[in-house]
Design a protein around this motif. Structure first.
Motif, short mmCIF file in Angstrom:
data_model
loop_
_atom_site.label_atom_id
_atom_site.label_comp_id
_atom_site.label_asym_id
_atom_site.label_seq_id
_atom_site.Cartn_x
_atom_site.Cartn_y
_atom_site.Cartn_z
N VAL A 55 1.01 -0.95 0.15
CA VAL A 55 -0.06 0.20 -0.27
C VAL A 55 1.02 1.12 0.36
O VAL A 55 0.19 2.35 -1.26
N ALA A 56 2.14 1.58 1.00
CA ALA A 56 2.87 1.82 0.80
C ALA A 56 3.47 3.15 -0.22
O ALA A 56 4.00 3.87 -0.59
N ARG A 95 5.83 10.38 -3.80
CA ARG A 95 6.73 10.73 -1.79
C ARG A 95 7.76 9.73 -1.31
O ARG A 95 6.16 8.67 -1.27
N THR A 96 8.38 10.18 -1.02
CA THR A 96 8.84 8.69 -0.08
C THR A 96 8.05 8.28 1.32
O THR A 96 8.58 9.35 2.25
N PHE A 122 12.77 -1.51 2.65
CA PHE A 122 11.92 -2.15 1.59
C PHE A 122 12.19 -3.54 1.99
O PHE A 122 11.76 -4.06 1.36
N ARG A 123 13.23 -3.88 3.18
CA ARG A 123 13.97 -5.35 2.47
C ARG A 123 13.08 -6.13 3.06
O ARG A 123 12.53 -6.21 4.03
N ASP A 124 12.91 -7.04 2.53
CA ASP A 124 12.72 -8.74 2.63
C ASP A 124 12.25 -8.60 4.14
O ASP A 124 11.53 -9.14 5.17
N GLN A 125 13.49 -8.58 4.95
CA GLN A 125 13.84 -9.02 6.77
C GLN A 125 13.14 -8.26 7.10
O GLN A 125 12.97 -8.80 8.58
N ASP A 126 12.86 -6.87 7.29
CA ASP A 126 12.37 -6.32 8.00
C ASP A 126 11.20 -6.58 7.60
O ASP A 126 10.38 -5.89 8.12
#
Length: 325
Positions: free
Chosen positions: A298-299, A308-309, A316-320
């Motif tokens: 969604v973001a 807009r950031t 944005f990495r998968d482990q996060d």
């Protein structure tokens, strides 16, 4: 060179002139002196080798080979290692002065551990801190049997914050030179199947990872086809599969594929390939839906539409996005 080094640090180096000396200086500044450094110049076309030759330390040796890739360079160094423990440190990264002492102490204290690791910081090419990083105290990593979390997603930055028992790394045959992408993750999975990992704590960091644009891994990560060989290699490893029941392994295979699909989508998103990114991220969501992935999609869509950031490259990495470790 010392007759009895306890730690061997292998430094694969390819066109890192201007960066290799700070890397080697961080090794020379270690609080433990019983180390050897093997720098494997993988066919550099710049002044990398010339800069290494300016150093006057018998513990540092230079090995030159025709360009064969980072895995071949690491394996070359591994074949020459004399220490009980080995580390694979990229030629543009920088160690904390206490890295060897803390990691080696953890391995000496835990005979069942095949590797010890700590946290890391990111730095810009200039050496300045990378903006927007999560404080080290908030980092969470698994300890002990880490095979399942490692399969779900590589939680290590690279070899620069990992110390390994040399005999185990050799028994595993080092890195798979057939893989062009995620060869480190495949090696960590095989290593985790051999024994436990010891996490030494969050602070201070073990090393600083220099983030440079145009990395070869980033260029390969954008194409989903480049992720498949590593997935096939891990999935075909009988030793790893034997650790799990058939139903659990099927779930893990879905999780692995989802993790790699999400990472490929992330890279496409940062390169503004929005159509490809959306397909990959939704594919990961279908394979393994999580609330965080929904929120990130969604973001990302809001960011695409508004410019807009909301989603940084770091977070944005998968482990996060996957389960907190």
């Amino acid at each position: 060179m010392m007759s009895d080094p306890q730690i061997t640090v292998i430094v694969p180096a390819y066109n890192v002139a201007g960066l290799i000396l700070p890397c080697l200086a961080s090794i020379m500044a270690q609080s433990r002196a019983d180390w050897q450094a093997i720098v494997v110049d993988d066919g550099s076309t710049d002044a990398t080798a010339d800069e290494i030759r300016t150093l006057d330390d018998p513990r540092i040796s230079l090995v030159q080979q025709k360009n064969a890739g980072v895995s071949a360079a690491r394996n070359n160094g591994l074949s020459l290692a004399q220490g009980r423990f080995v580390m694979f440190l990229d030629g543009d990264d920088v160690l904390n002065p206490t890295a060897f002492a803390r990691l080696a102490a953890a391995l000496d204290a835990r005979a069942d551990a095949v590797a010890a690791f700590g946290t890391f910081l990111k730095i810009l090419p200039s050496g300045a801190p990378y903006p927007g990083q999560k404080p080290l105290a908030l980092h969470r990593y698994p300890d002990g049997d880490v095979l399942e979390p490692m399969l779900r997603g590589n939680f290590l930055a690279n070899g620069g914050h990992v110390l390994i028992r040399t005999e185990v790394a050799r028994r595993l045959g080092g890195f798979d030179t057939r893989l062009r992408l995620s060869e480190d993750w495949e090696f960590w999975c095989r290593l985790a199947a051999e024994g436990e990992f010891a996490f030494i704590g969050t602070e201070p960091e073990v090393f600083s990872l220099r983030v440079r644009p145009g990395s070869s891994s980033g260029g390969l990560s954008v194409d989903w086809a480049n992720h498949q060989p590593c997935l096939d290699t891990i999935g075909g490893n009988a030793t790893i599969r034997a650790r799990f029941s058939a139903p659990t392994w099927r779930k893990l295979e879905r999780a692995m594929r989802a993790s790699q699909m999400w990472e490929c989508g992330r890279v496409n998103f940062t390169m503004r390939h929005y159509r490809e990114a959306r397909m990959l991220m939704l594919g990961a969501l279908r394979l393994e839906p999580t609330p965080k992935r929904v929120a990130m999609i969604v973001a990302a869509e809001v960011q695409r539409r508004t410019n807009r950031t909301f989603v940084s490259r770091l977070r944005f990495r998968d482990q996060d996005v996957a389960a907190d470790l």
